[in-house]
Write a protein that holds these residues in place. Structure first.
Motif, PDB file in Angstrom:
ATOM      1  N   VAL A 263       8.120  -0.981   3.111  1.00  0.00           N
ATOM      2  CA  VAL A 263       8.518  -2.238   3.753  1.00  0.00           C
ATOM      3  C   VAL A 263       8.633  -3.325   2.695  1.00  0.00           C
ATOM      4  CG1 VAL A 263       7.811  -4.023   5.384  1.00  0.00           C
ATOM      5  CG2 VAL A 263       7.488  -1.610   5.959  1.00  0.00           C
ATOM      6  N   GLU A 264       9.746  -4.065   2.725  1.00  0.00           N
ATOM      7  CA  GLU A 264       9.956  -5.092   1.703  1.00  0.00           C
ATOM      8  C   GLU A 264       9.027  -6.285   1.933  1.00  0.00           C
ATOM      9  OE1 GLU A 264      13.550  -7.965   3.204  1.00  0.00           O
ATOM     10  OE2 GLU A 264      14.122  -6.212   2.037  1.00  0.00           O
ATOM     11  N   TRP A 265       8.779  -7.020   0.860  1.00  0.00           N
ATOM     12  CA  TRP A 265       7.872  -8.175   0.935  1.00  0.00           C
ATOM     13  C   TRP A 265       8.604  -9.474   0.621  1.00  0.00           C
ATOM     14  CZ3 TRP A 265       7.020 -10.096  -4.164  1.00  0.00           C
ATOM     15  CH2 TRP A 265       7.357  -9.220  -5.202  1.00  0.00           C
ATOM     16  N   ARG A 266       9.898  -9.521   0.952  1.00  0.00           N
ATOM     17  CA  ARG A 266      10.714 -10.697   0.655  1.00  0.00           C
ATOM     18  C   ARG A 266      10.204 -11.958   1.355  1.00  0.00           C
ATOM     19  NH1 ARG A 266      15.395 -10.222  -1.710  1.00  0.00           N
ATOM     20  NH2 ARG A 266      15.647  -8.064  -0.978  1.00  0.00           N
TER      21      ARG A 266
ATOM     22  N   LEU B 225       4.232  -6.668 -10.288  1.00  0.00           N
ATOM     23  CA  LEU B 225       4.828  -6.716  -8.960  1.00  0.00           C
ATOM     24  C   LEU B 225       5.776  -5.535  -8.789  1.00  0.00           C
ATOM     25  CD1 LEU B 225       5.713 -10.519  -8.699  1.00  0.00           C
ATOM     26  CD2 LEU B 225       3.631  -9.365  -7.936  1.00  0.00           C
ATOM     27  N   PRO B 226       5.656  -4.806  -7.689  1.00  0.00           N
ATOM     28  CA  PRO B 226       6.587  -3.696  -7.440  1.00  0.00           C
ATOM     29  C   PRO B 226       7.941  -4.238  -7.004  1.00  0.00           C
ATOM     30  CG  PRO B 226       5.139  -3.982  -5.564  1.00  0.00           C
ATOM     31  CD  PRO B 226       4.669  -4.960  -6.606  1.00  0.00           C
ATOM     32  N   ARG B 227       8.921  -3.375  -6.889  1.00  0.00           N
ATOM     33  CA  ARG B 227      10.233  -3.816  -6.409  1.00  0.00           C
ATOM     34  C   ARG B 227      10.113  -4.389  -5.018  1.00  0.00           C
ATOM     35  NH1 ARG B 227      13.247   1.411  -7.707  1.00  0.00           N
ATOM     36  NH2 ARG B 227      11.815   1.173  -9.451  1.00  0.00           N
ATOM     37  N   ILE B 228      11.063  -5.266  -4.690  1.00  0.00           N
ATOM     38  CA  ILE B 228      10.960  -6.078  -3.472  1.00  0.00           C
ATOM     39  C   ILE B 228      10.992  -5.246  -2.197  1.00  0.00           C
ATOM     40  CG2 ILE B 228      13.437  -6.494  -3.121  1.00  0.00           C
ATOM     41  CD1 ILE B 228      10.707  -9.204  -2.929  1.00  0.00           C
TER      42      ILE B 228
ATOM     43  N   GLY C 295       6.201  -2.863  -0.673  1.00  0.00           N
ATOM     44  CA  GLY C 295       4.996  -3.621  -1.021  1.00  0.00           C
ATOM     45  C   GLY C 295       3.723  -2.798  -1.046  1.00  0.00           C
ATOM     46  N   SER C 296       3.840  -1.463  -1.068  1.00  0.00           N
ATOM     47  CA  SER C 296       2.649  -0.604  -0.998  1.00  0.00           C
ATOM     48  C   SER C 296       1.626  -0.951  -2.074  1.00  0.00           C
ATOM     49  CB  SER C 296       3.052   0.870  -1.132  1.00  0.00           C
ATOM     50  OG  SER C 296       3.879   1.266  -0.078  1.00  0.00           O
ATOM     51  N   LEU C 297       2.083  -1.067  -3.327  1.00  0.00           N
ATOM     52  CA  LEU C 297       1.151  -1.313  -4.427  1.00  0.00           C
ATOM     53  C   LEU C 297       0.599  -2.731  -4.420  1.00  0.00           C
ATOM     54  CD1 LEU C 297       2.895   0.738  -7.253  1.00  0.00           C
ATOM     55  CD2 LEU C 297       0.678   1.211  -6.208  1.00  0.00           C
ATOM     56  N   LEU C 298       1.225  -3.635  -3.663  1.00  0.00           N
ATOM     57  CA  LEU C 298       0.625  -4.960  -3.467  1.00  0.00           C
ATOM     58  C   LEU C 298      -0.635  -4.830  -2.626  1.00  0.00           C
ATOM     59  CD1 LEU C 298       3.682  -7.316  -2.744  1.00  0.00           C
ATOM     60  CD2 LEU C 298       2.421  -7.054  -4.885  1.00  0.00           C
TER      61      LEU C 298
ATOM     62  N   GLY D 155       9.600   3.618 -10.807  1.00  0.00           N
ATOM     63  CA  GLY D 155       9.537   2.602 -11.856  1.00  0.00           C
ATOM     64  C   GLY D 155       9.347   3.199 -13.232  1.00  0.00           C
ATOM     65  N   ALA D 156      10.243   2.805 -14.159  1.00  0.00           N
ATOM     66  CA  ALA D 156      10.152   3.280 -15.540  1.00  0.00           C
ATOM     67  C   ALA D 156       9.023   2.576 -16.277  1.00  0.00           C
ATOM     68  CB  ALA D 156      11.487   3.038 -16.246  1.00  0.00           C
ATOM     69  N   ALA D 157       8.794   2.984 -17.525  1.00  0.00           N
ATOM     70  CA  ALA D 157       7.749   2.368 -18.349  1.00  0.00           C
ATOM     71  C   ALA D 157       7.957   0.858 -18.409  1.00  0.00           C
ATOM     72  CB  ALA D 157       7.788   2.954 -19.760  1.00  0.00           C
ATOM     73  N   ASP D 158       6.885   0.115 -18.278  1.00  0.00           N
ATOM     74  CA  ASP D 158       6.866  -1.340 -18.343  1.00  0.00           C
ATOM     75  C   ASP D 158       7.452  -2.010 -17.103  1.00  0.00           C
ATOM     76  OD1 ASP D 158       5.818  -3.415 -19.898  1.00  0.00           O
ATOM     77  OD2 ASP D 158       7.805  -4.018 -20.595  1.00  0.00           O
ATOM     78  N   SER D 159       7.785  -1.228 -16.077  1.00  0.00           N
ATOM     79  CA  SER D 159       8.202  -1.815 -14.803  1.00  0.00           C
ATOM     80  C   SER D 159       6.962  -2.277 -14.043  1.00  0.00           C
ATOM     81  CB  SER D 159       8.961  -0.789 -13.966  1.00  0.00           C
ATOM     82  OG  SER D 159       8.083   0.258 -13.568  1.00  0.00           O
TER      83      SER D 159
END
Length: 670
Positions: free
Chosen positions: A293-296, A319-322, A325-328, A359-363
């Motif tokens: 689920v997005e966290w916009r 911050l994970p991609r928008i 939001g799981s990792l938030l 997510g790639a390295a440093d994402s």
């Protein structure tokens, strides 16, 4: 006398017979759940009702304003009601039942009234009254005996959970978003308590706290309390939660109230943007946040906290991609951990596969995983069977995270592959076709507790999940030629085209555009004078020829135009000389750039010499671009190679199929 809670739940749900036709099946719970709460509260308060009303008159006569603590003591509960109505009184005045019921609800103390408000119960009163059903529903519930001397809090909790489950089954959306299968919760609680079961949790009179930041209808809180009581009847678990959905919040708070928990510990609102338990820390945490689920909607608040507070806030790691939001949620829960000096904390959370590797390295995602693993917080991950949840058939994983690993687990992460631990359900519920039996739960818990390598269990060092993403460069090699075909390509270069554009207006723009067109033609004329079949394989040599030609024509060769010309008149050529930068170093070719993920435990130069150099001798590592990443390739670690079938078997099958097809064709042709 043993009470069969399912029989009582069946009787309560039979109220649905009155609603059929006026209510959709998926809306039955909107009436049945709040009325069940109301009837239970009515029964609980019945013995002290008159005493509370009498005490209220005394307090008002003395002009005492803050009456709640006194009335709670008089009611011998964490709630009370100051209306003169109860269920018998409501039935005594059928002509005014809607107004009287509203008055009755308004007489409850804050927490109980709050539950009814978030149930939107006023809307149901109005709807039932308009359908001439309100009196019948009140009458039906008045006949249900929910007195505490007959049904204790735990049994009442079971009854209410059964009603919640039925409500969830009626609506796939509700089930998926706000209802976690009970057996999954049970497994999570077992994993959560496993390391403490033989020590702290067995102590007499022990008090522990548990929190769920996306508590839904409260299933995780209820099961955790139930499991702890089975381990230690003298233990007390204080549960806390926050929920965004109004109806789920009302159900959860009602459930806690019915079970004797403090309902004020259940909060309404978004845990990210409006954390109502901001300064609290907890012994245990559980959650099944919504997948993907997005966290916009809360992006501004989350980004502000990340950028302004860093690691002093909740989201310092990244911050994970928008759109997920799981990792938030996981970072938010980690921020609620008690310091190790105060006993530390343990948490279990359900994710889909995305947080393992997205997510790639440093994402953002990789940096969050890195922070969790390098701080030795990740204890174990359990892969669950698919088709286990109501609204999705995808694979899911339980992450166990703690800041107080036992000595044997320090620096280690256990992966448990439990995808085959399930039994088929007799009847599917939405996407849920599989379930965990008690035997499966016990075996997974045993494997976890044993902490040994085996068919279903792998143990790794934290660093095993880290890698260095190196950038492998190869030199740029170009040839150059001034030909009609390549000169045409120059006309498409932005720097060349922009010469004949203007941001000015009117006559000034016209003049600037005309001057630009003239400049374009001058450039083309110089290049046309250089046309030949000669192929230059050294860039410096060609640049020298180019500059001399412009100088002979009395023109300046601006840097942007030179770059555009070189781009248009060049082609990649492995036989050409290497292009050098201003310092005489080889210039990298962006089109030949490659990346390699080198295990964190391995030296990148040794890896490069072994895996890269033999195949591309002119390559090198751009050290400034090396990044650290973390991912958990769960499936890869449990992959078992299945050799293909022997060719002879396949050929034999093909012969059989061919013969069958031939016979079928013969029959059709006849």
């Amino acid at each position: 006398m043993t009470i069969n809670f399912r029989e009582i739940a069946n009787f309560i749900w039979s109220v649905a017979d009155l609603l059929r036709g006026d209510y959709k099946q998926s809306d039955y719970g909107k009436v049945i759940l709040p009325f069940t709460v109301l009837r239970r509260l009515d029964c609980v308060l019945e013995p002290t009702k008159e005493a509370v009303l009498k005490r209220l008159e005394e307090l008002r006569a003395r002009n005492i304003q803050h009456v709640a603590p006194v009335l709670e003591r008089e009611a011998k509960q964490k709630f009370y009601n100051i209306s003169r109505y109860d269920f018998p009184a409501l039935l005594a005045d059928p002509n005014n039942i809607a107004a009287n019921l509203t008055n009755y609800i308004q007489g409850f103390s804050d927490d109980a009234r709050d539950i009814m408000d978030y149930f939107s119960f006023a809307d149901q009163i109005r709807r039932l009254d308009e359908a001439n059903l309100l009196y019948q529903v009140v009458e039906k519930f008045a006949s249900i005996d929910l007195h505490p001397d007959r049904i204790d809090n735990m049994t009442m909790g079971y009854i209410f959970e059964e009603l919640i489950r039925r409500f969830a089954e009626q609506s796939n959306e509700t089930a998926g978003e706000h209802f976690t299968p009970r057996e999954v919760i049970k497994l999570m609680v077992y994993l959560l308590f496993n390391e403490d079961e033989n020590s702290d949790l067995r102590k007499k009179g022990i008090i522990r706290t548990l929190y769920d930041p996306a508590c839904g209808t409260g299933g995780m809180l209820s099961v955790a309390e139930e499991v702890l009581h089975s381990l230690n009847p003298d233990a007390q678990l204080k549960v806390f939660g926050q929920e965004l959905n109004p109806e789920s919040y009302a159900i959860c708070k009602a459930d806690m109230l019915l079970k004797g928990q403090d309902p004020s510990r259940i909060k309404f609102g978004n845990s990210f943007s409006n954390d109502q338990l901001k300064h609290e820390k907890f012994d245990y945490m559980l959650s099944n946040p919504p997948f993907g689920v997005e966290w916009r909607k809360v992006e501004k608040e989350v980004r502000d906290e990340h950028e302004n507070l860093g690691y002093s806030g909740r989201f310092g790691a990244g911050l994970p991609r928008i759109n997920d939001g799981s990792l938030l949620f996981l970072q938010h829960m980690i921020s609620k951990m008690k310091p190790v000096s105060e006993g530390g904390s343990r948490l279990a959370i359900v994710f889909n596969g995305s947080p393992l590797f997205t997510g790639a390295a440093d994402s953002g995602e990789s940096n969050i995983r890195r922070w969790i693993i390098e701080n030795d917080l990740l204890e174990a991950i359990v892969a669950l069977p698919d088709q286990l949840f109501y609204n999705t058939g995808i694979s899911t994983y339980i992450w166990v995270v703690t800041n107080r690993k036992s000595a044997r687990r320090k620096g280690k992460i256990q992966l448990i592959n439990a995808v085959s631990f399930f039994q088929k359900m007799r009847k599917s519920l939405g996407d849920k076709r599989n379930e965990l039996s008690d035997a499966h739960i016990d075996e997974i818990t045993r494997i976890y507790g044993a902490f040994e390598e085996g068919t279903y269990s792998k143990i790794f060092d934290n660093a095993d999940f880290g890698y260095q993403r190196i950038t492998v460069e190869r030199p740029l090699r170009l040839n150059f030629q001034v030909s009609d075909e390549r000169i045409e390509l120059l006309k498409e270069q932005s720097a060349f085209k922009n010469l004949a554009t203007s941001r000015k207006k009117g006559e000034a723009a016209k003049a600037e555009i005309e001057a630009g067109k003239k400049r374009q033609q001058e450039i083309l004329d110089v290049l046309l004078s250089l046309r030949s079949d000669k192929l230059y394989k050294n860039r410096d040599e060609f640049v020298k020829v180019l500059k001399q030609a412009f100088k002979a024509a009395g023109q300046t060769l601006e840097a942007p135009i030179q770059k555009a010309i070189l781009s248009a008149l060049s082609e990649r050529d492995e036989t050409a000389d290497i292009c050098l930068d201003a310092k005489g170093n080889p210039e990298p070719d962006p089109e030949l750039r490659d990346y390699e993920n080198v295990p964190l435990k391995e030296d990148i130069h040794e890896y490069f010499e072994r895996e890269v150099k033999p195949f591309v001798p002119d390559a090198w590592i751009d050290e400034d671009k090396t990044k650290i990443g973390y991912e958990i390739p769960f499936t890869r670690h449990f992959y078992e190679y299945s050799p293909p079938r022997p060719l002879k078997e396949i050929q034999a099958d093909l012969v059989v199929l061919t013969n069958e097809i031939s016979k079928l064709m013969e029959g059709i042709l006849k």
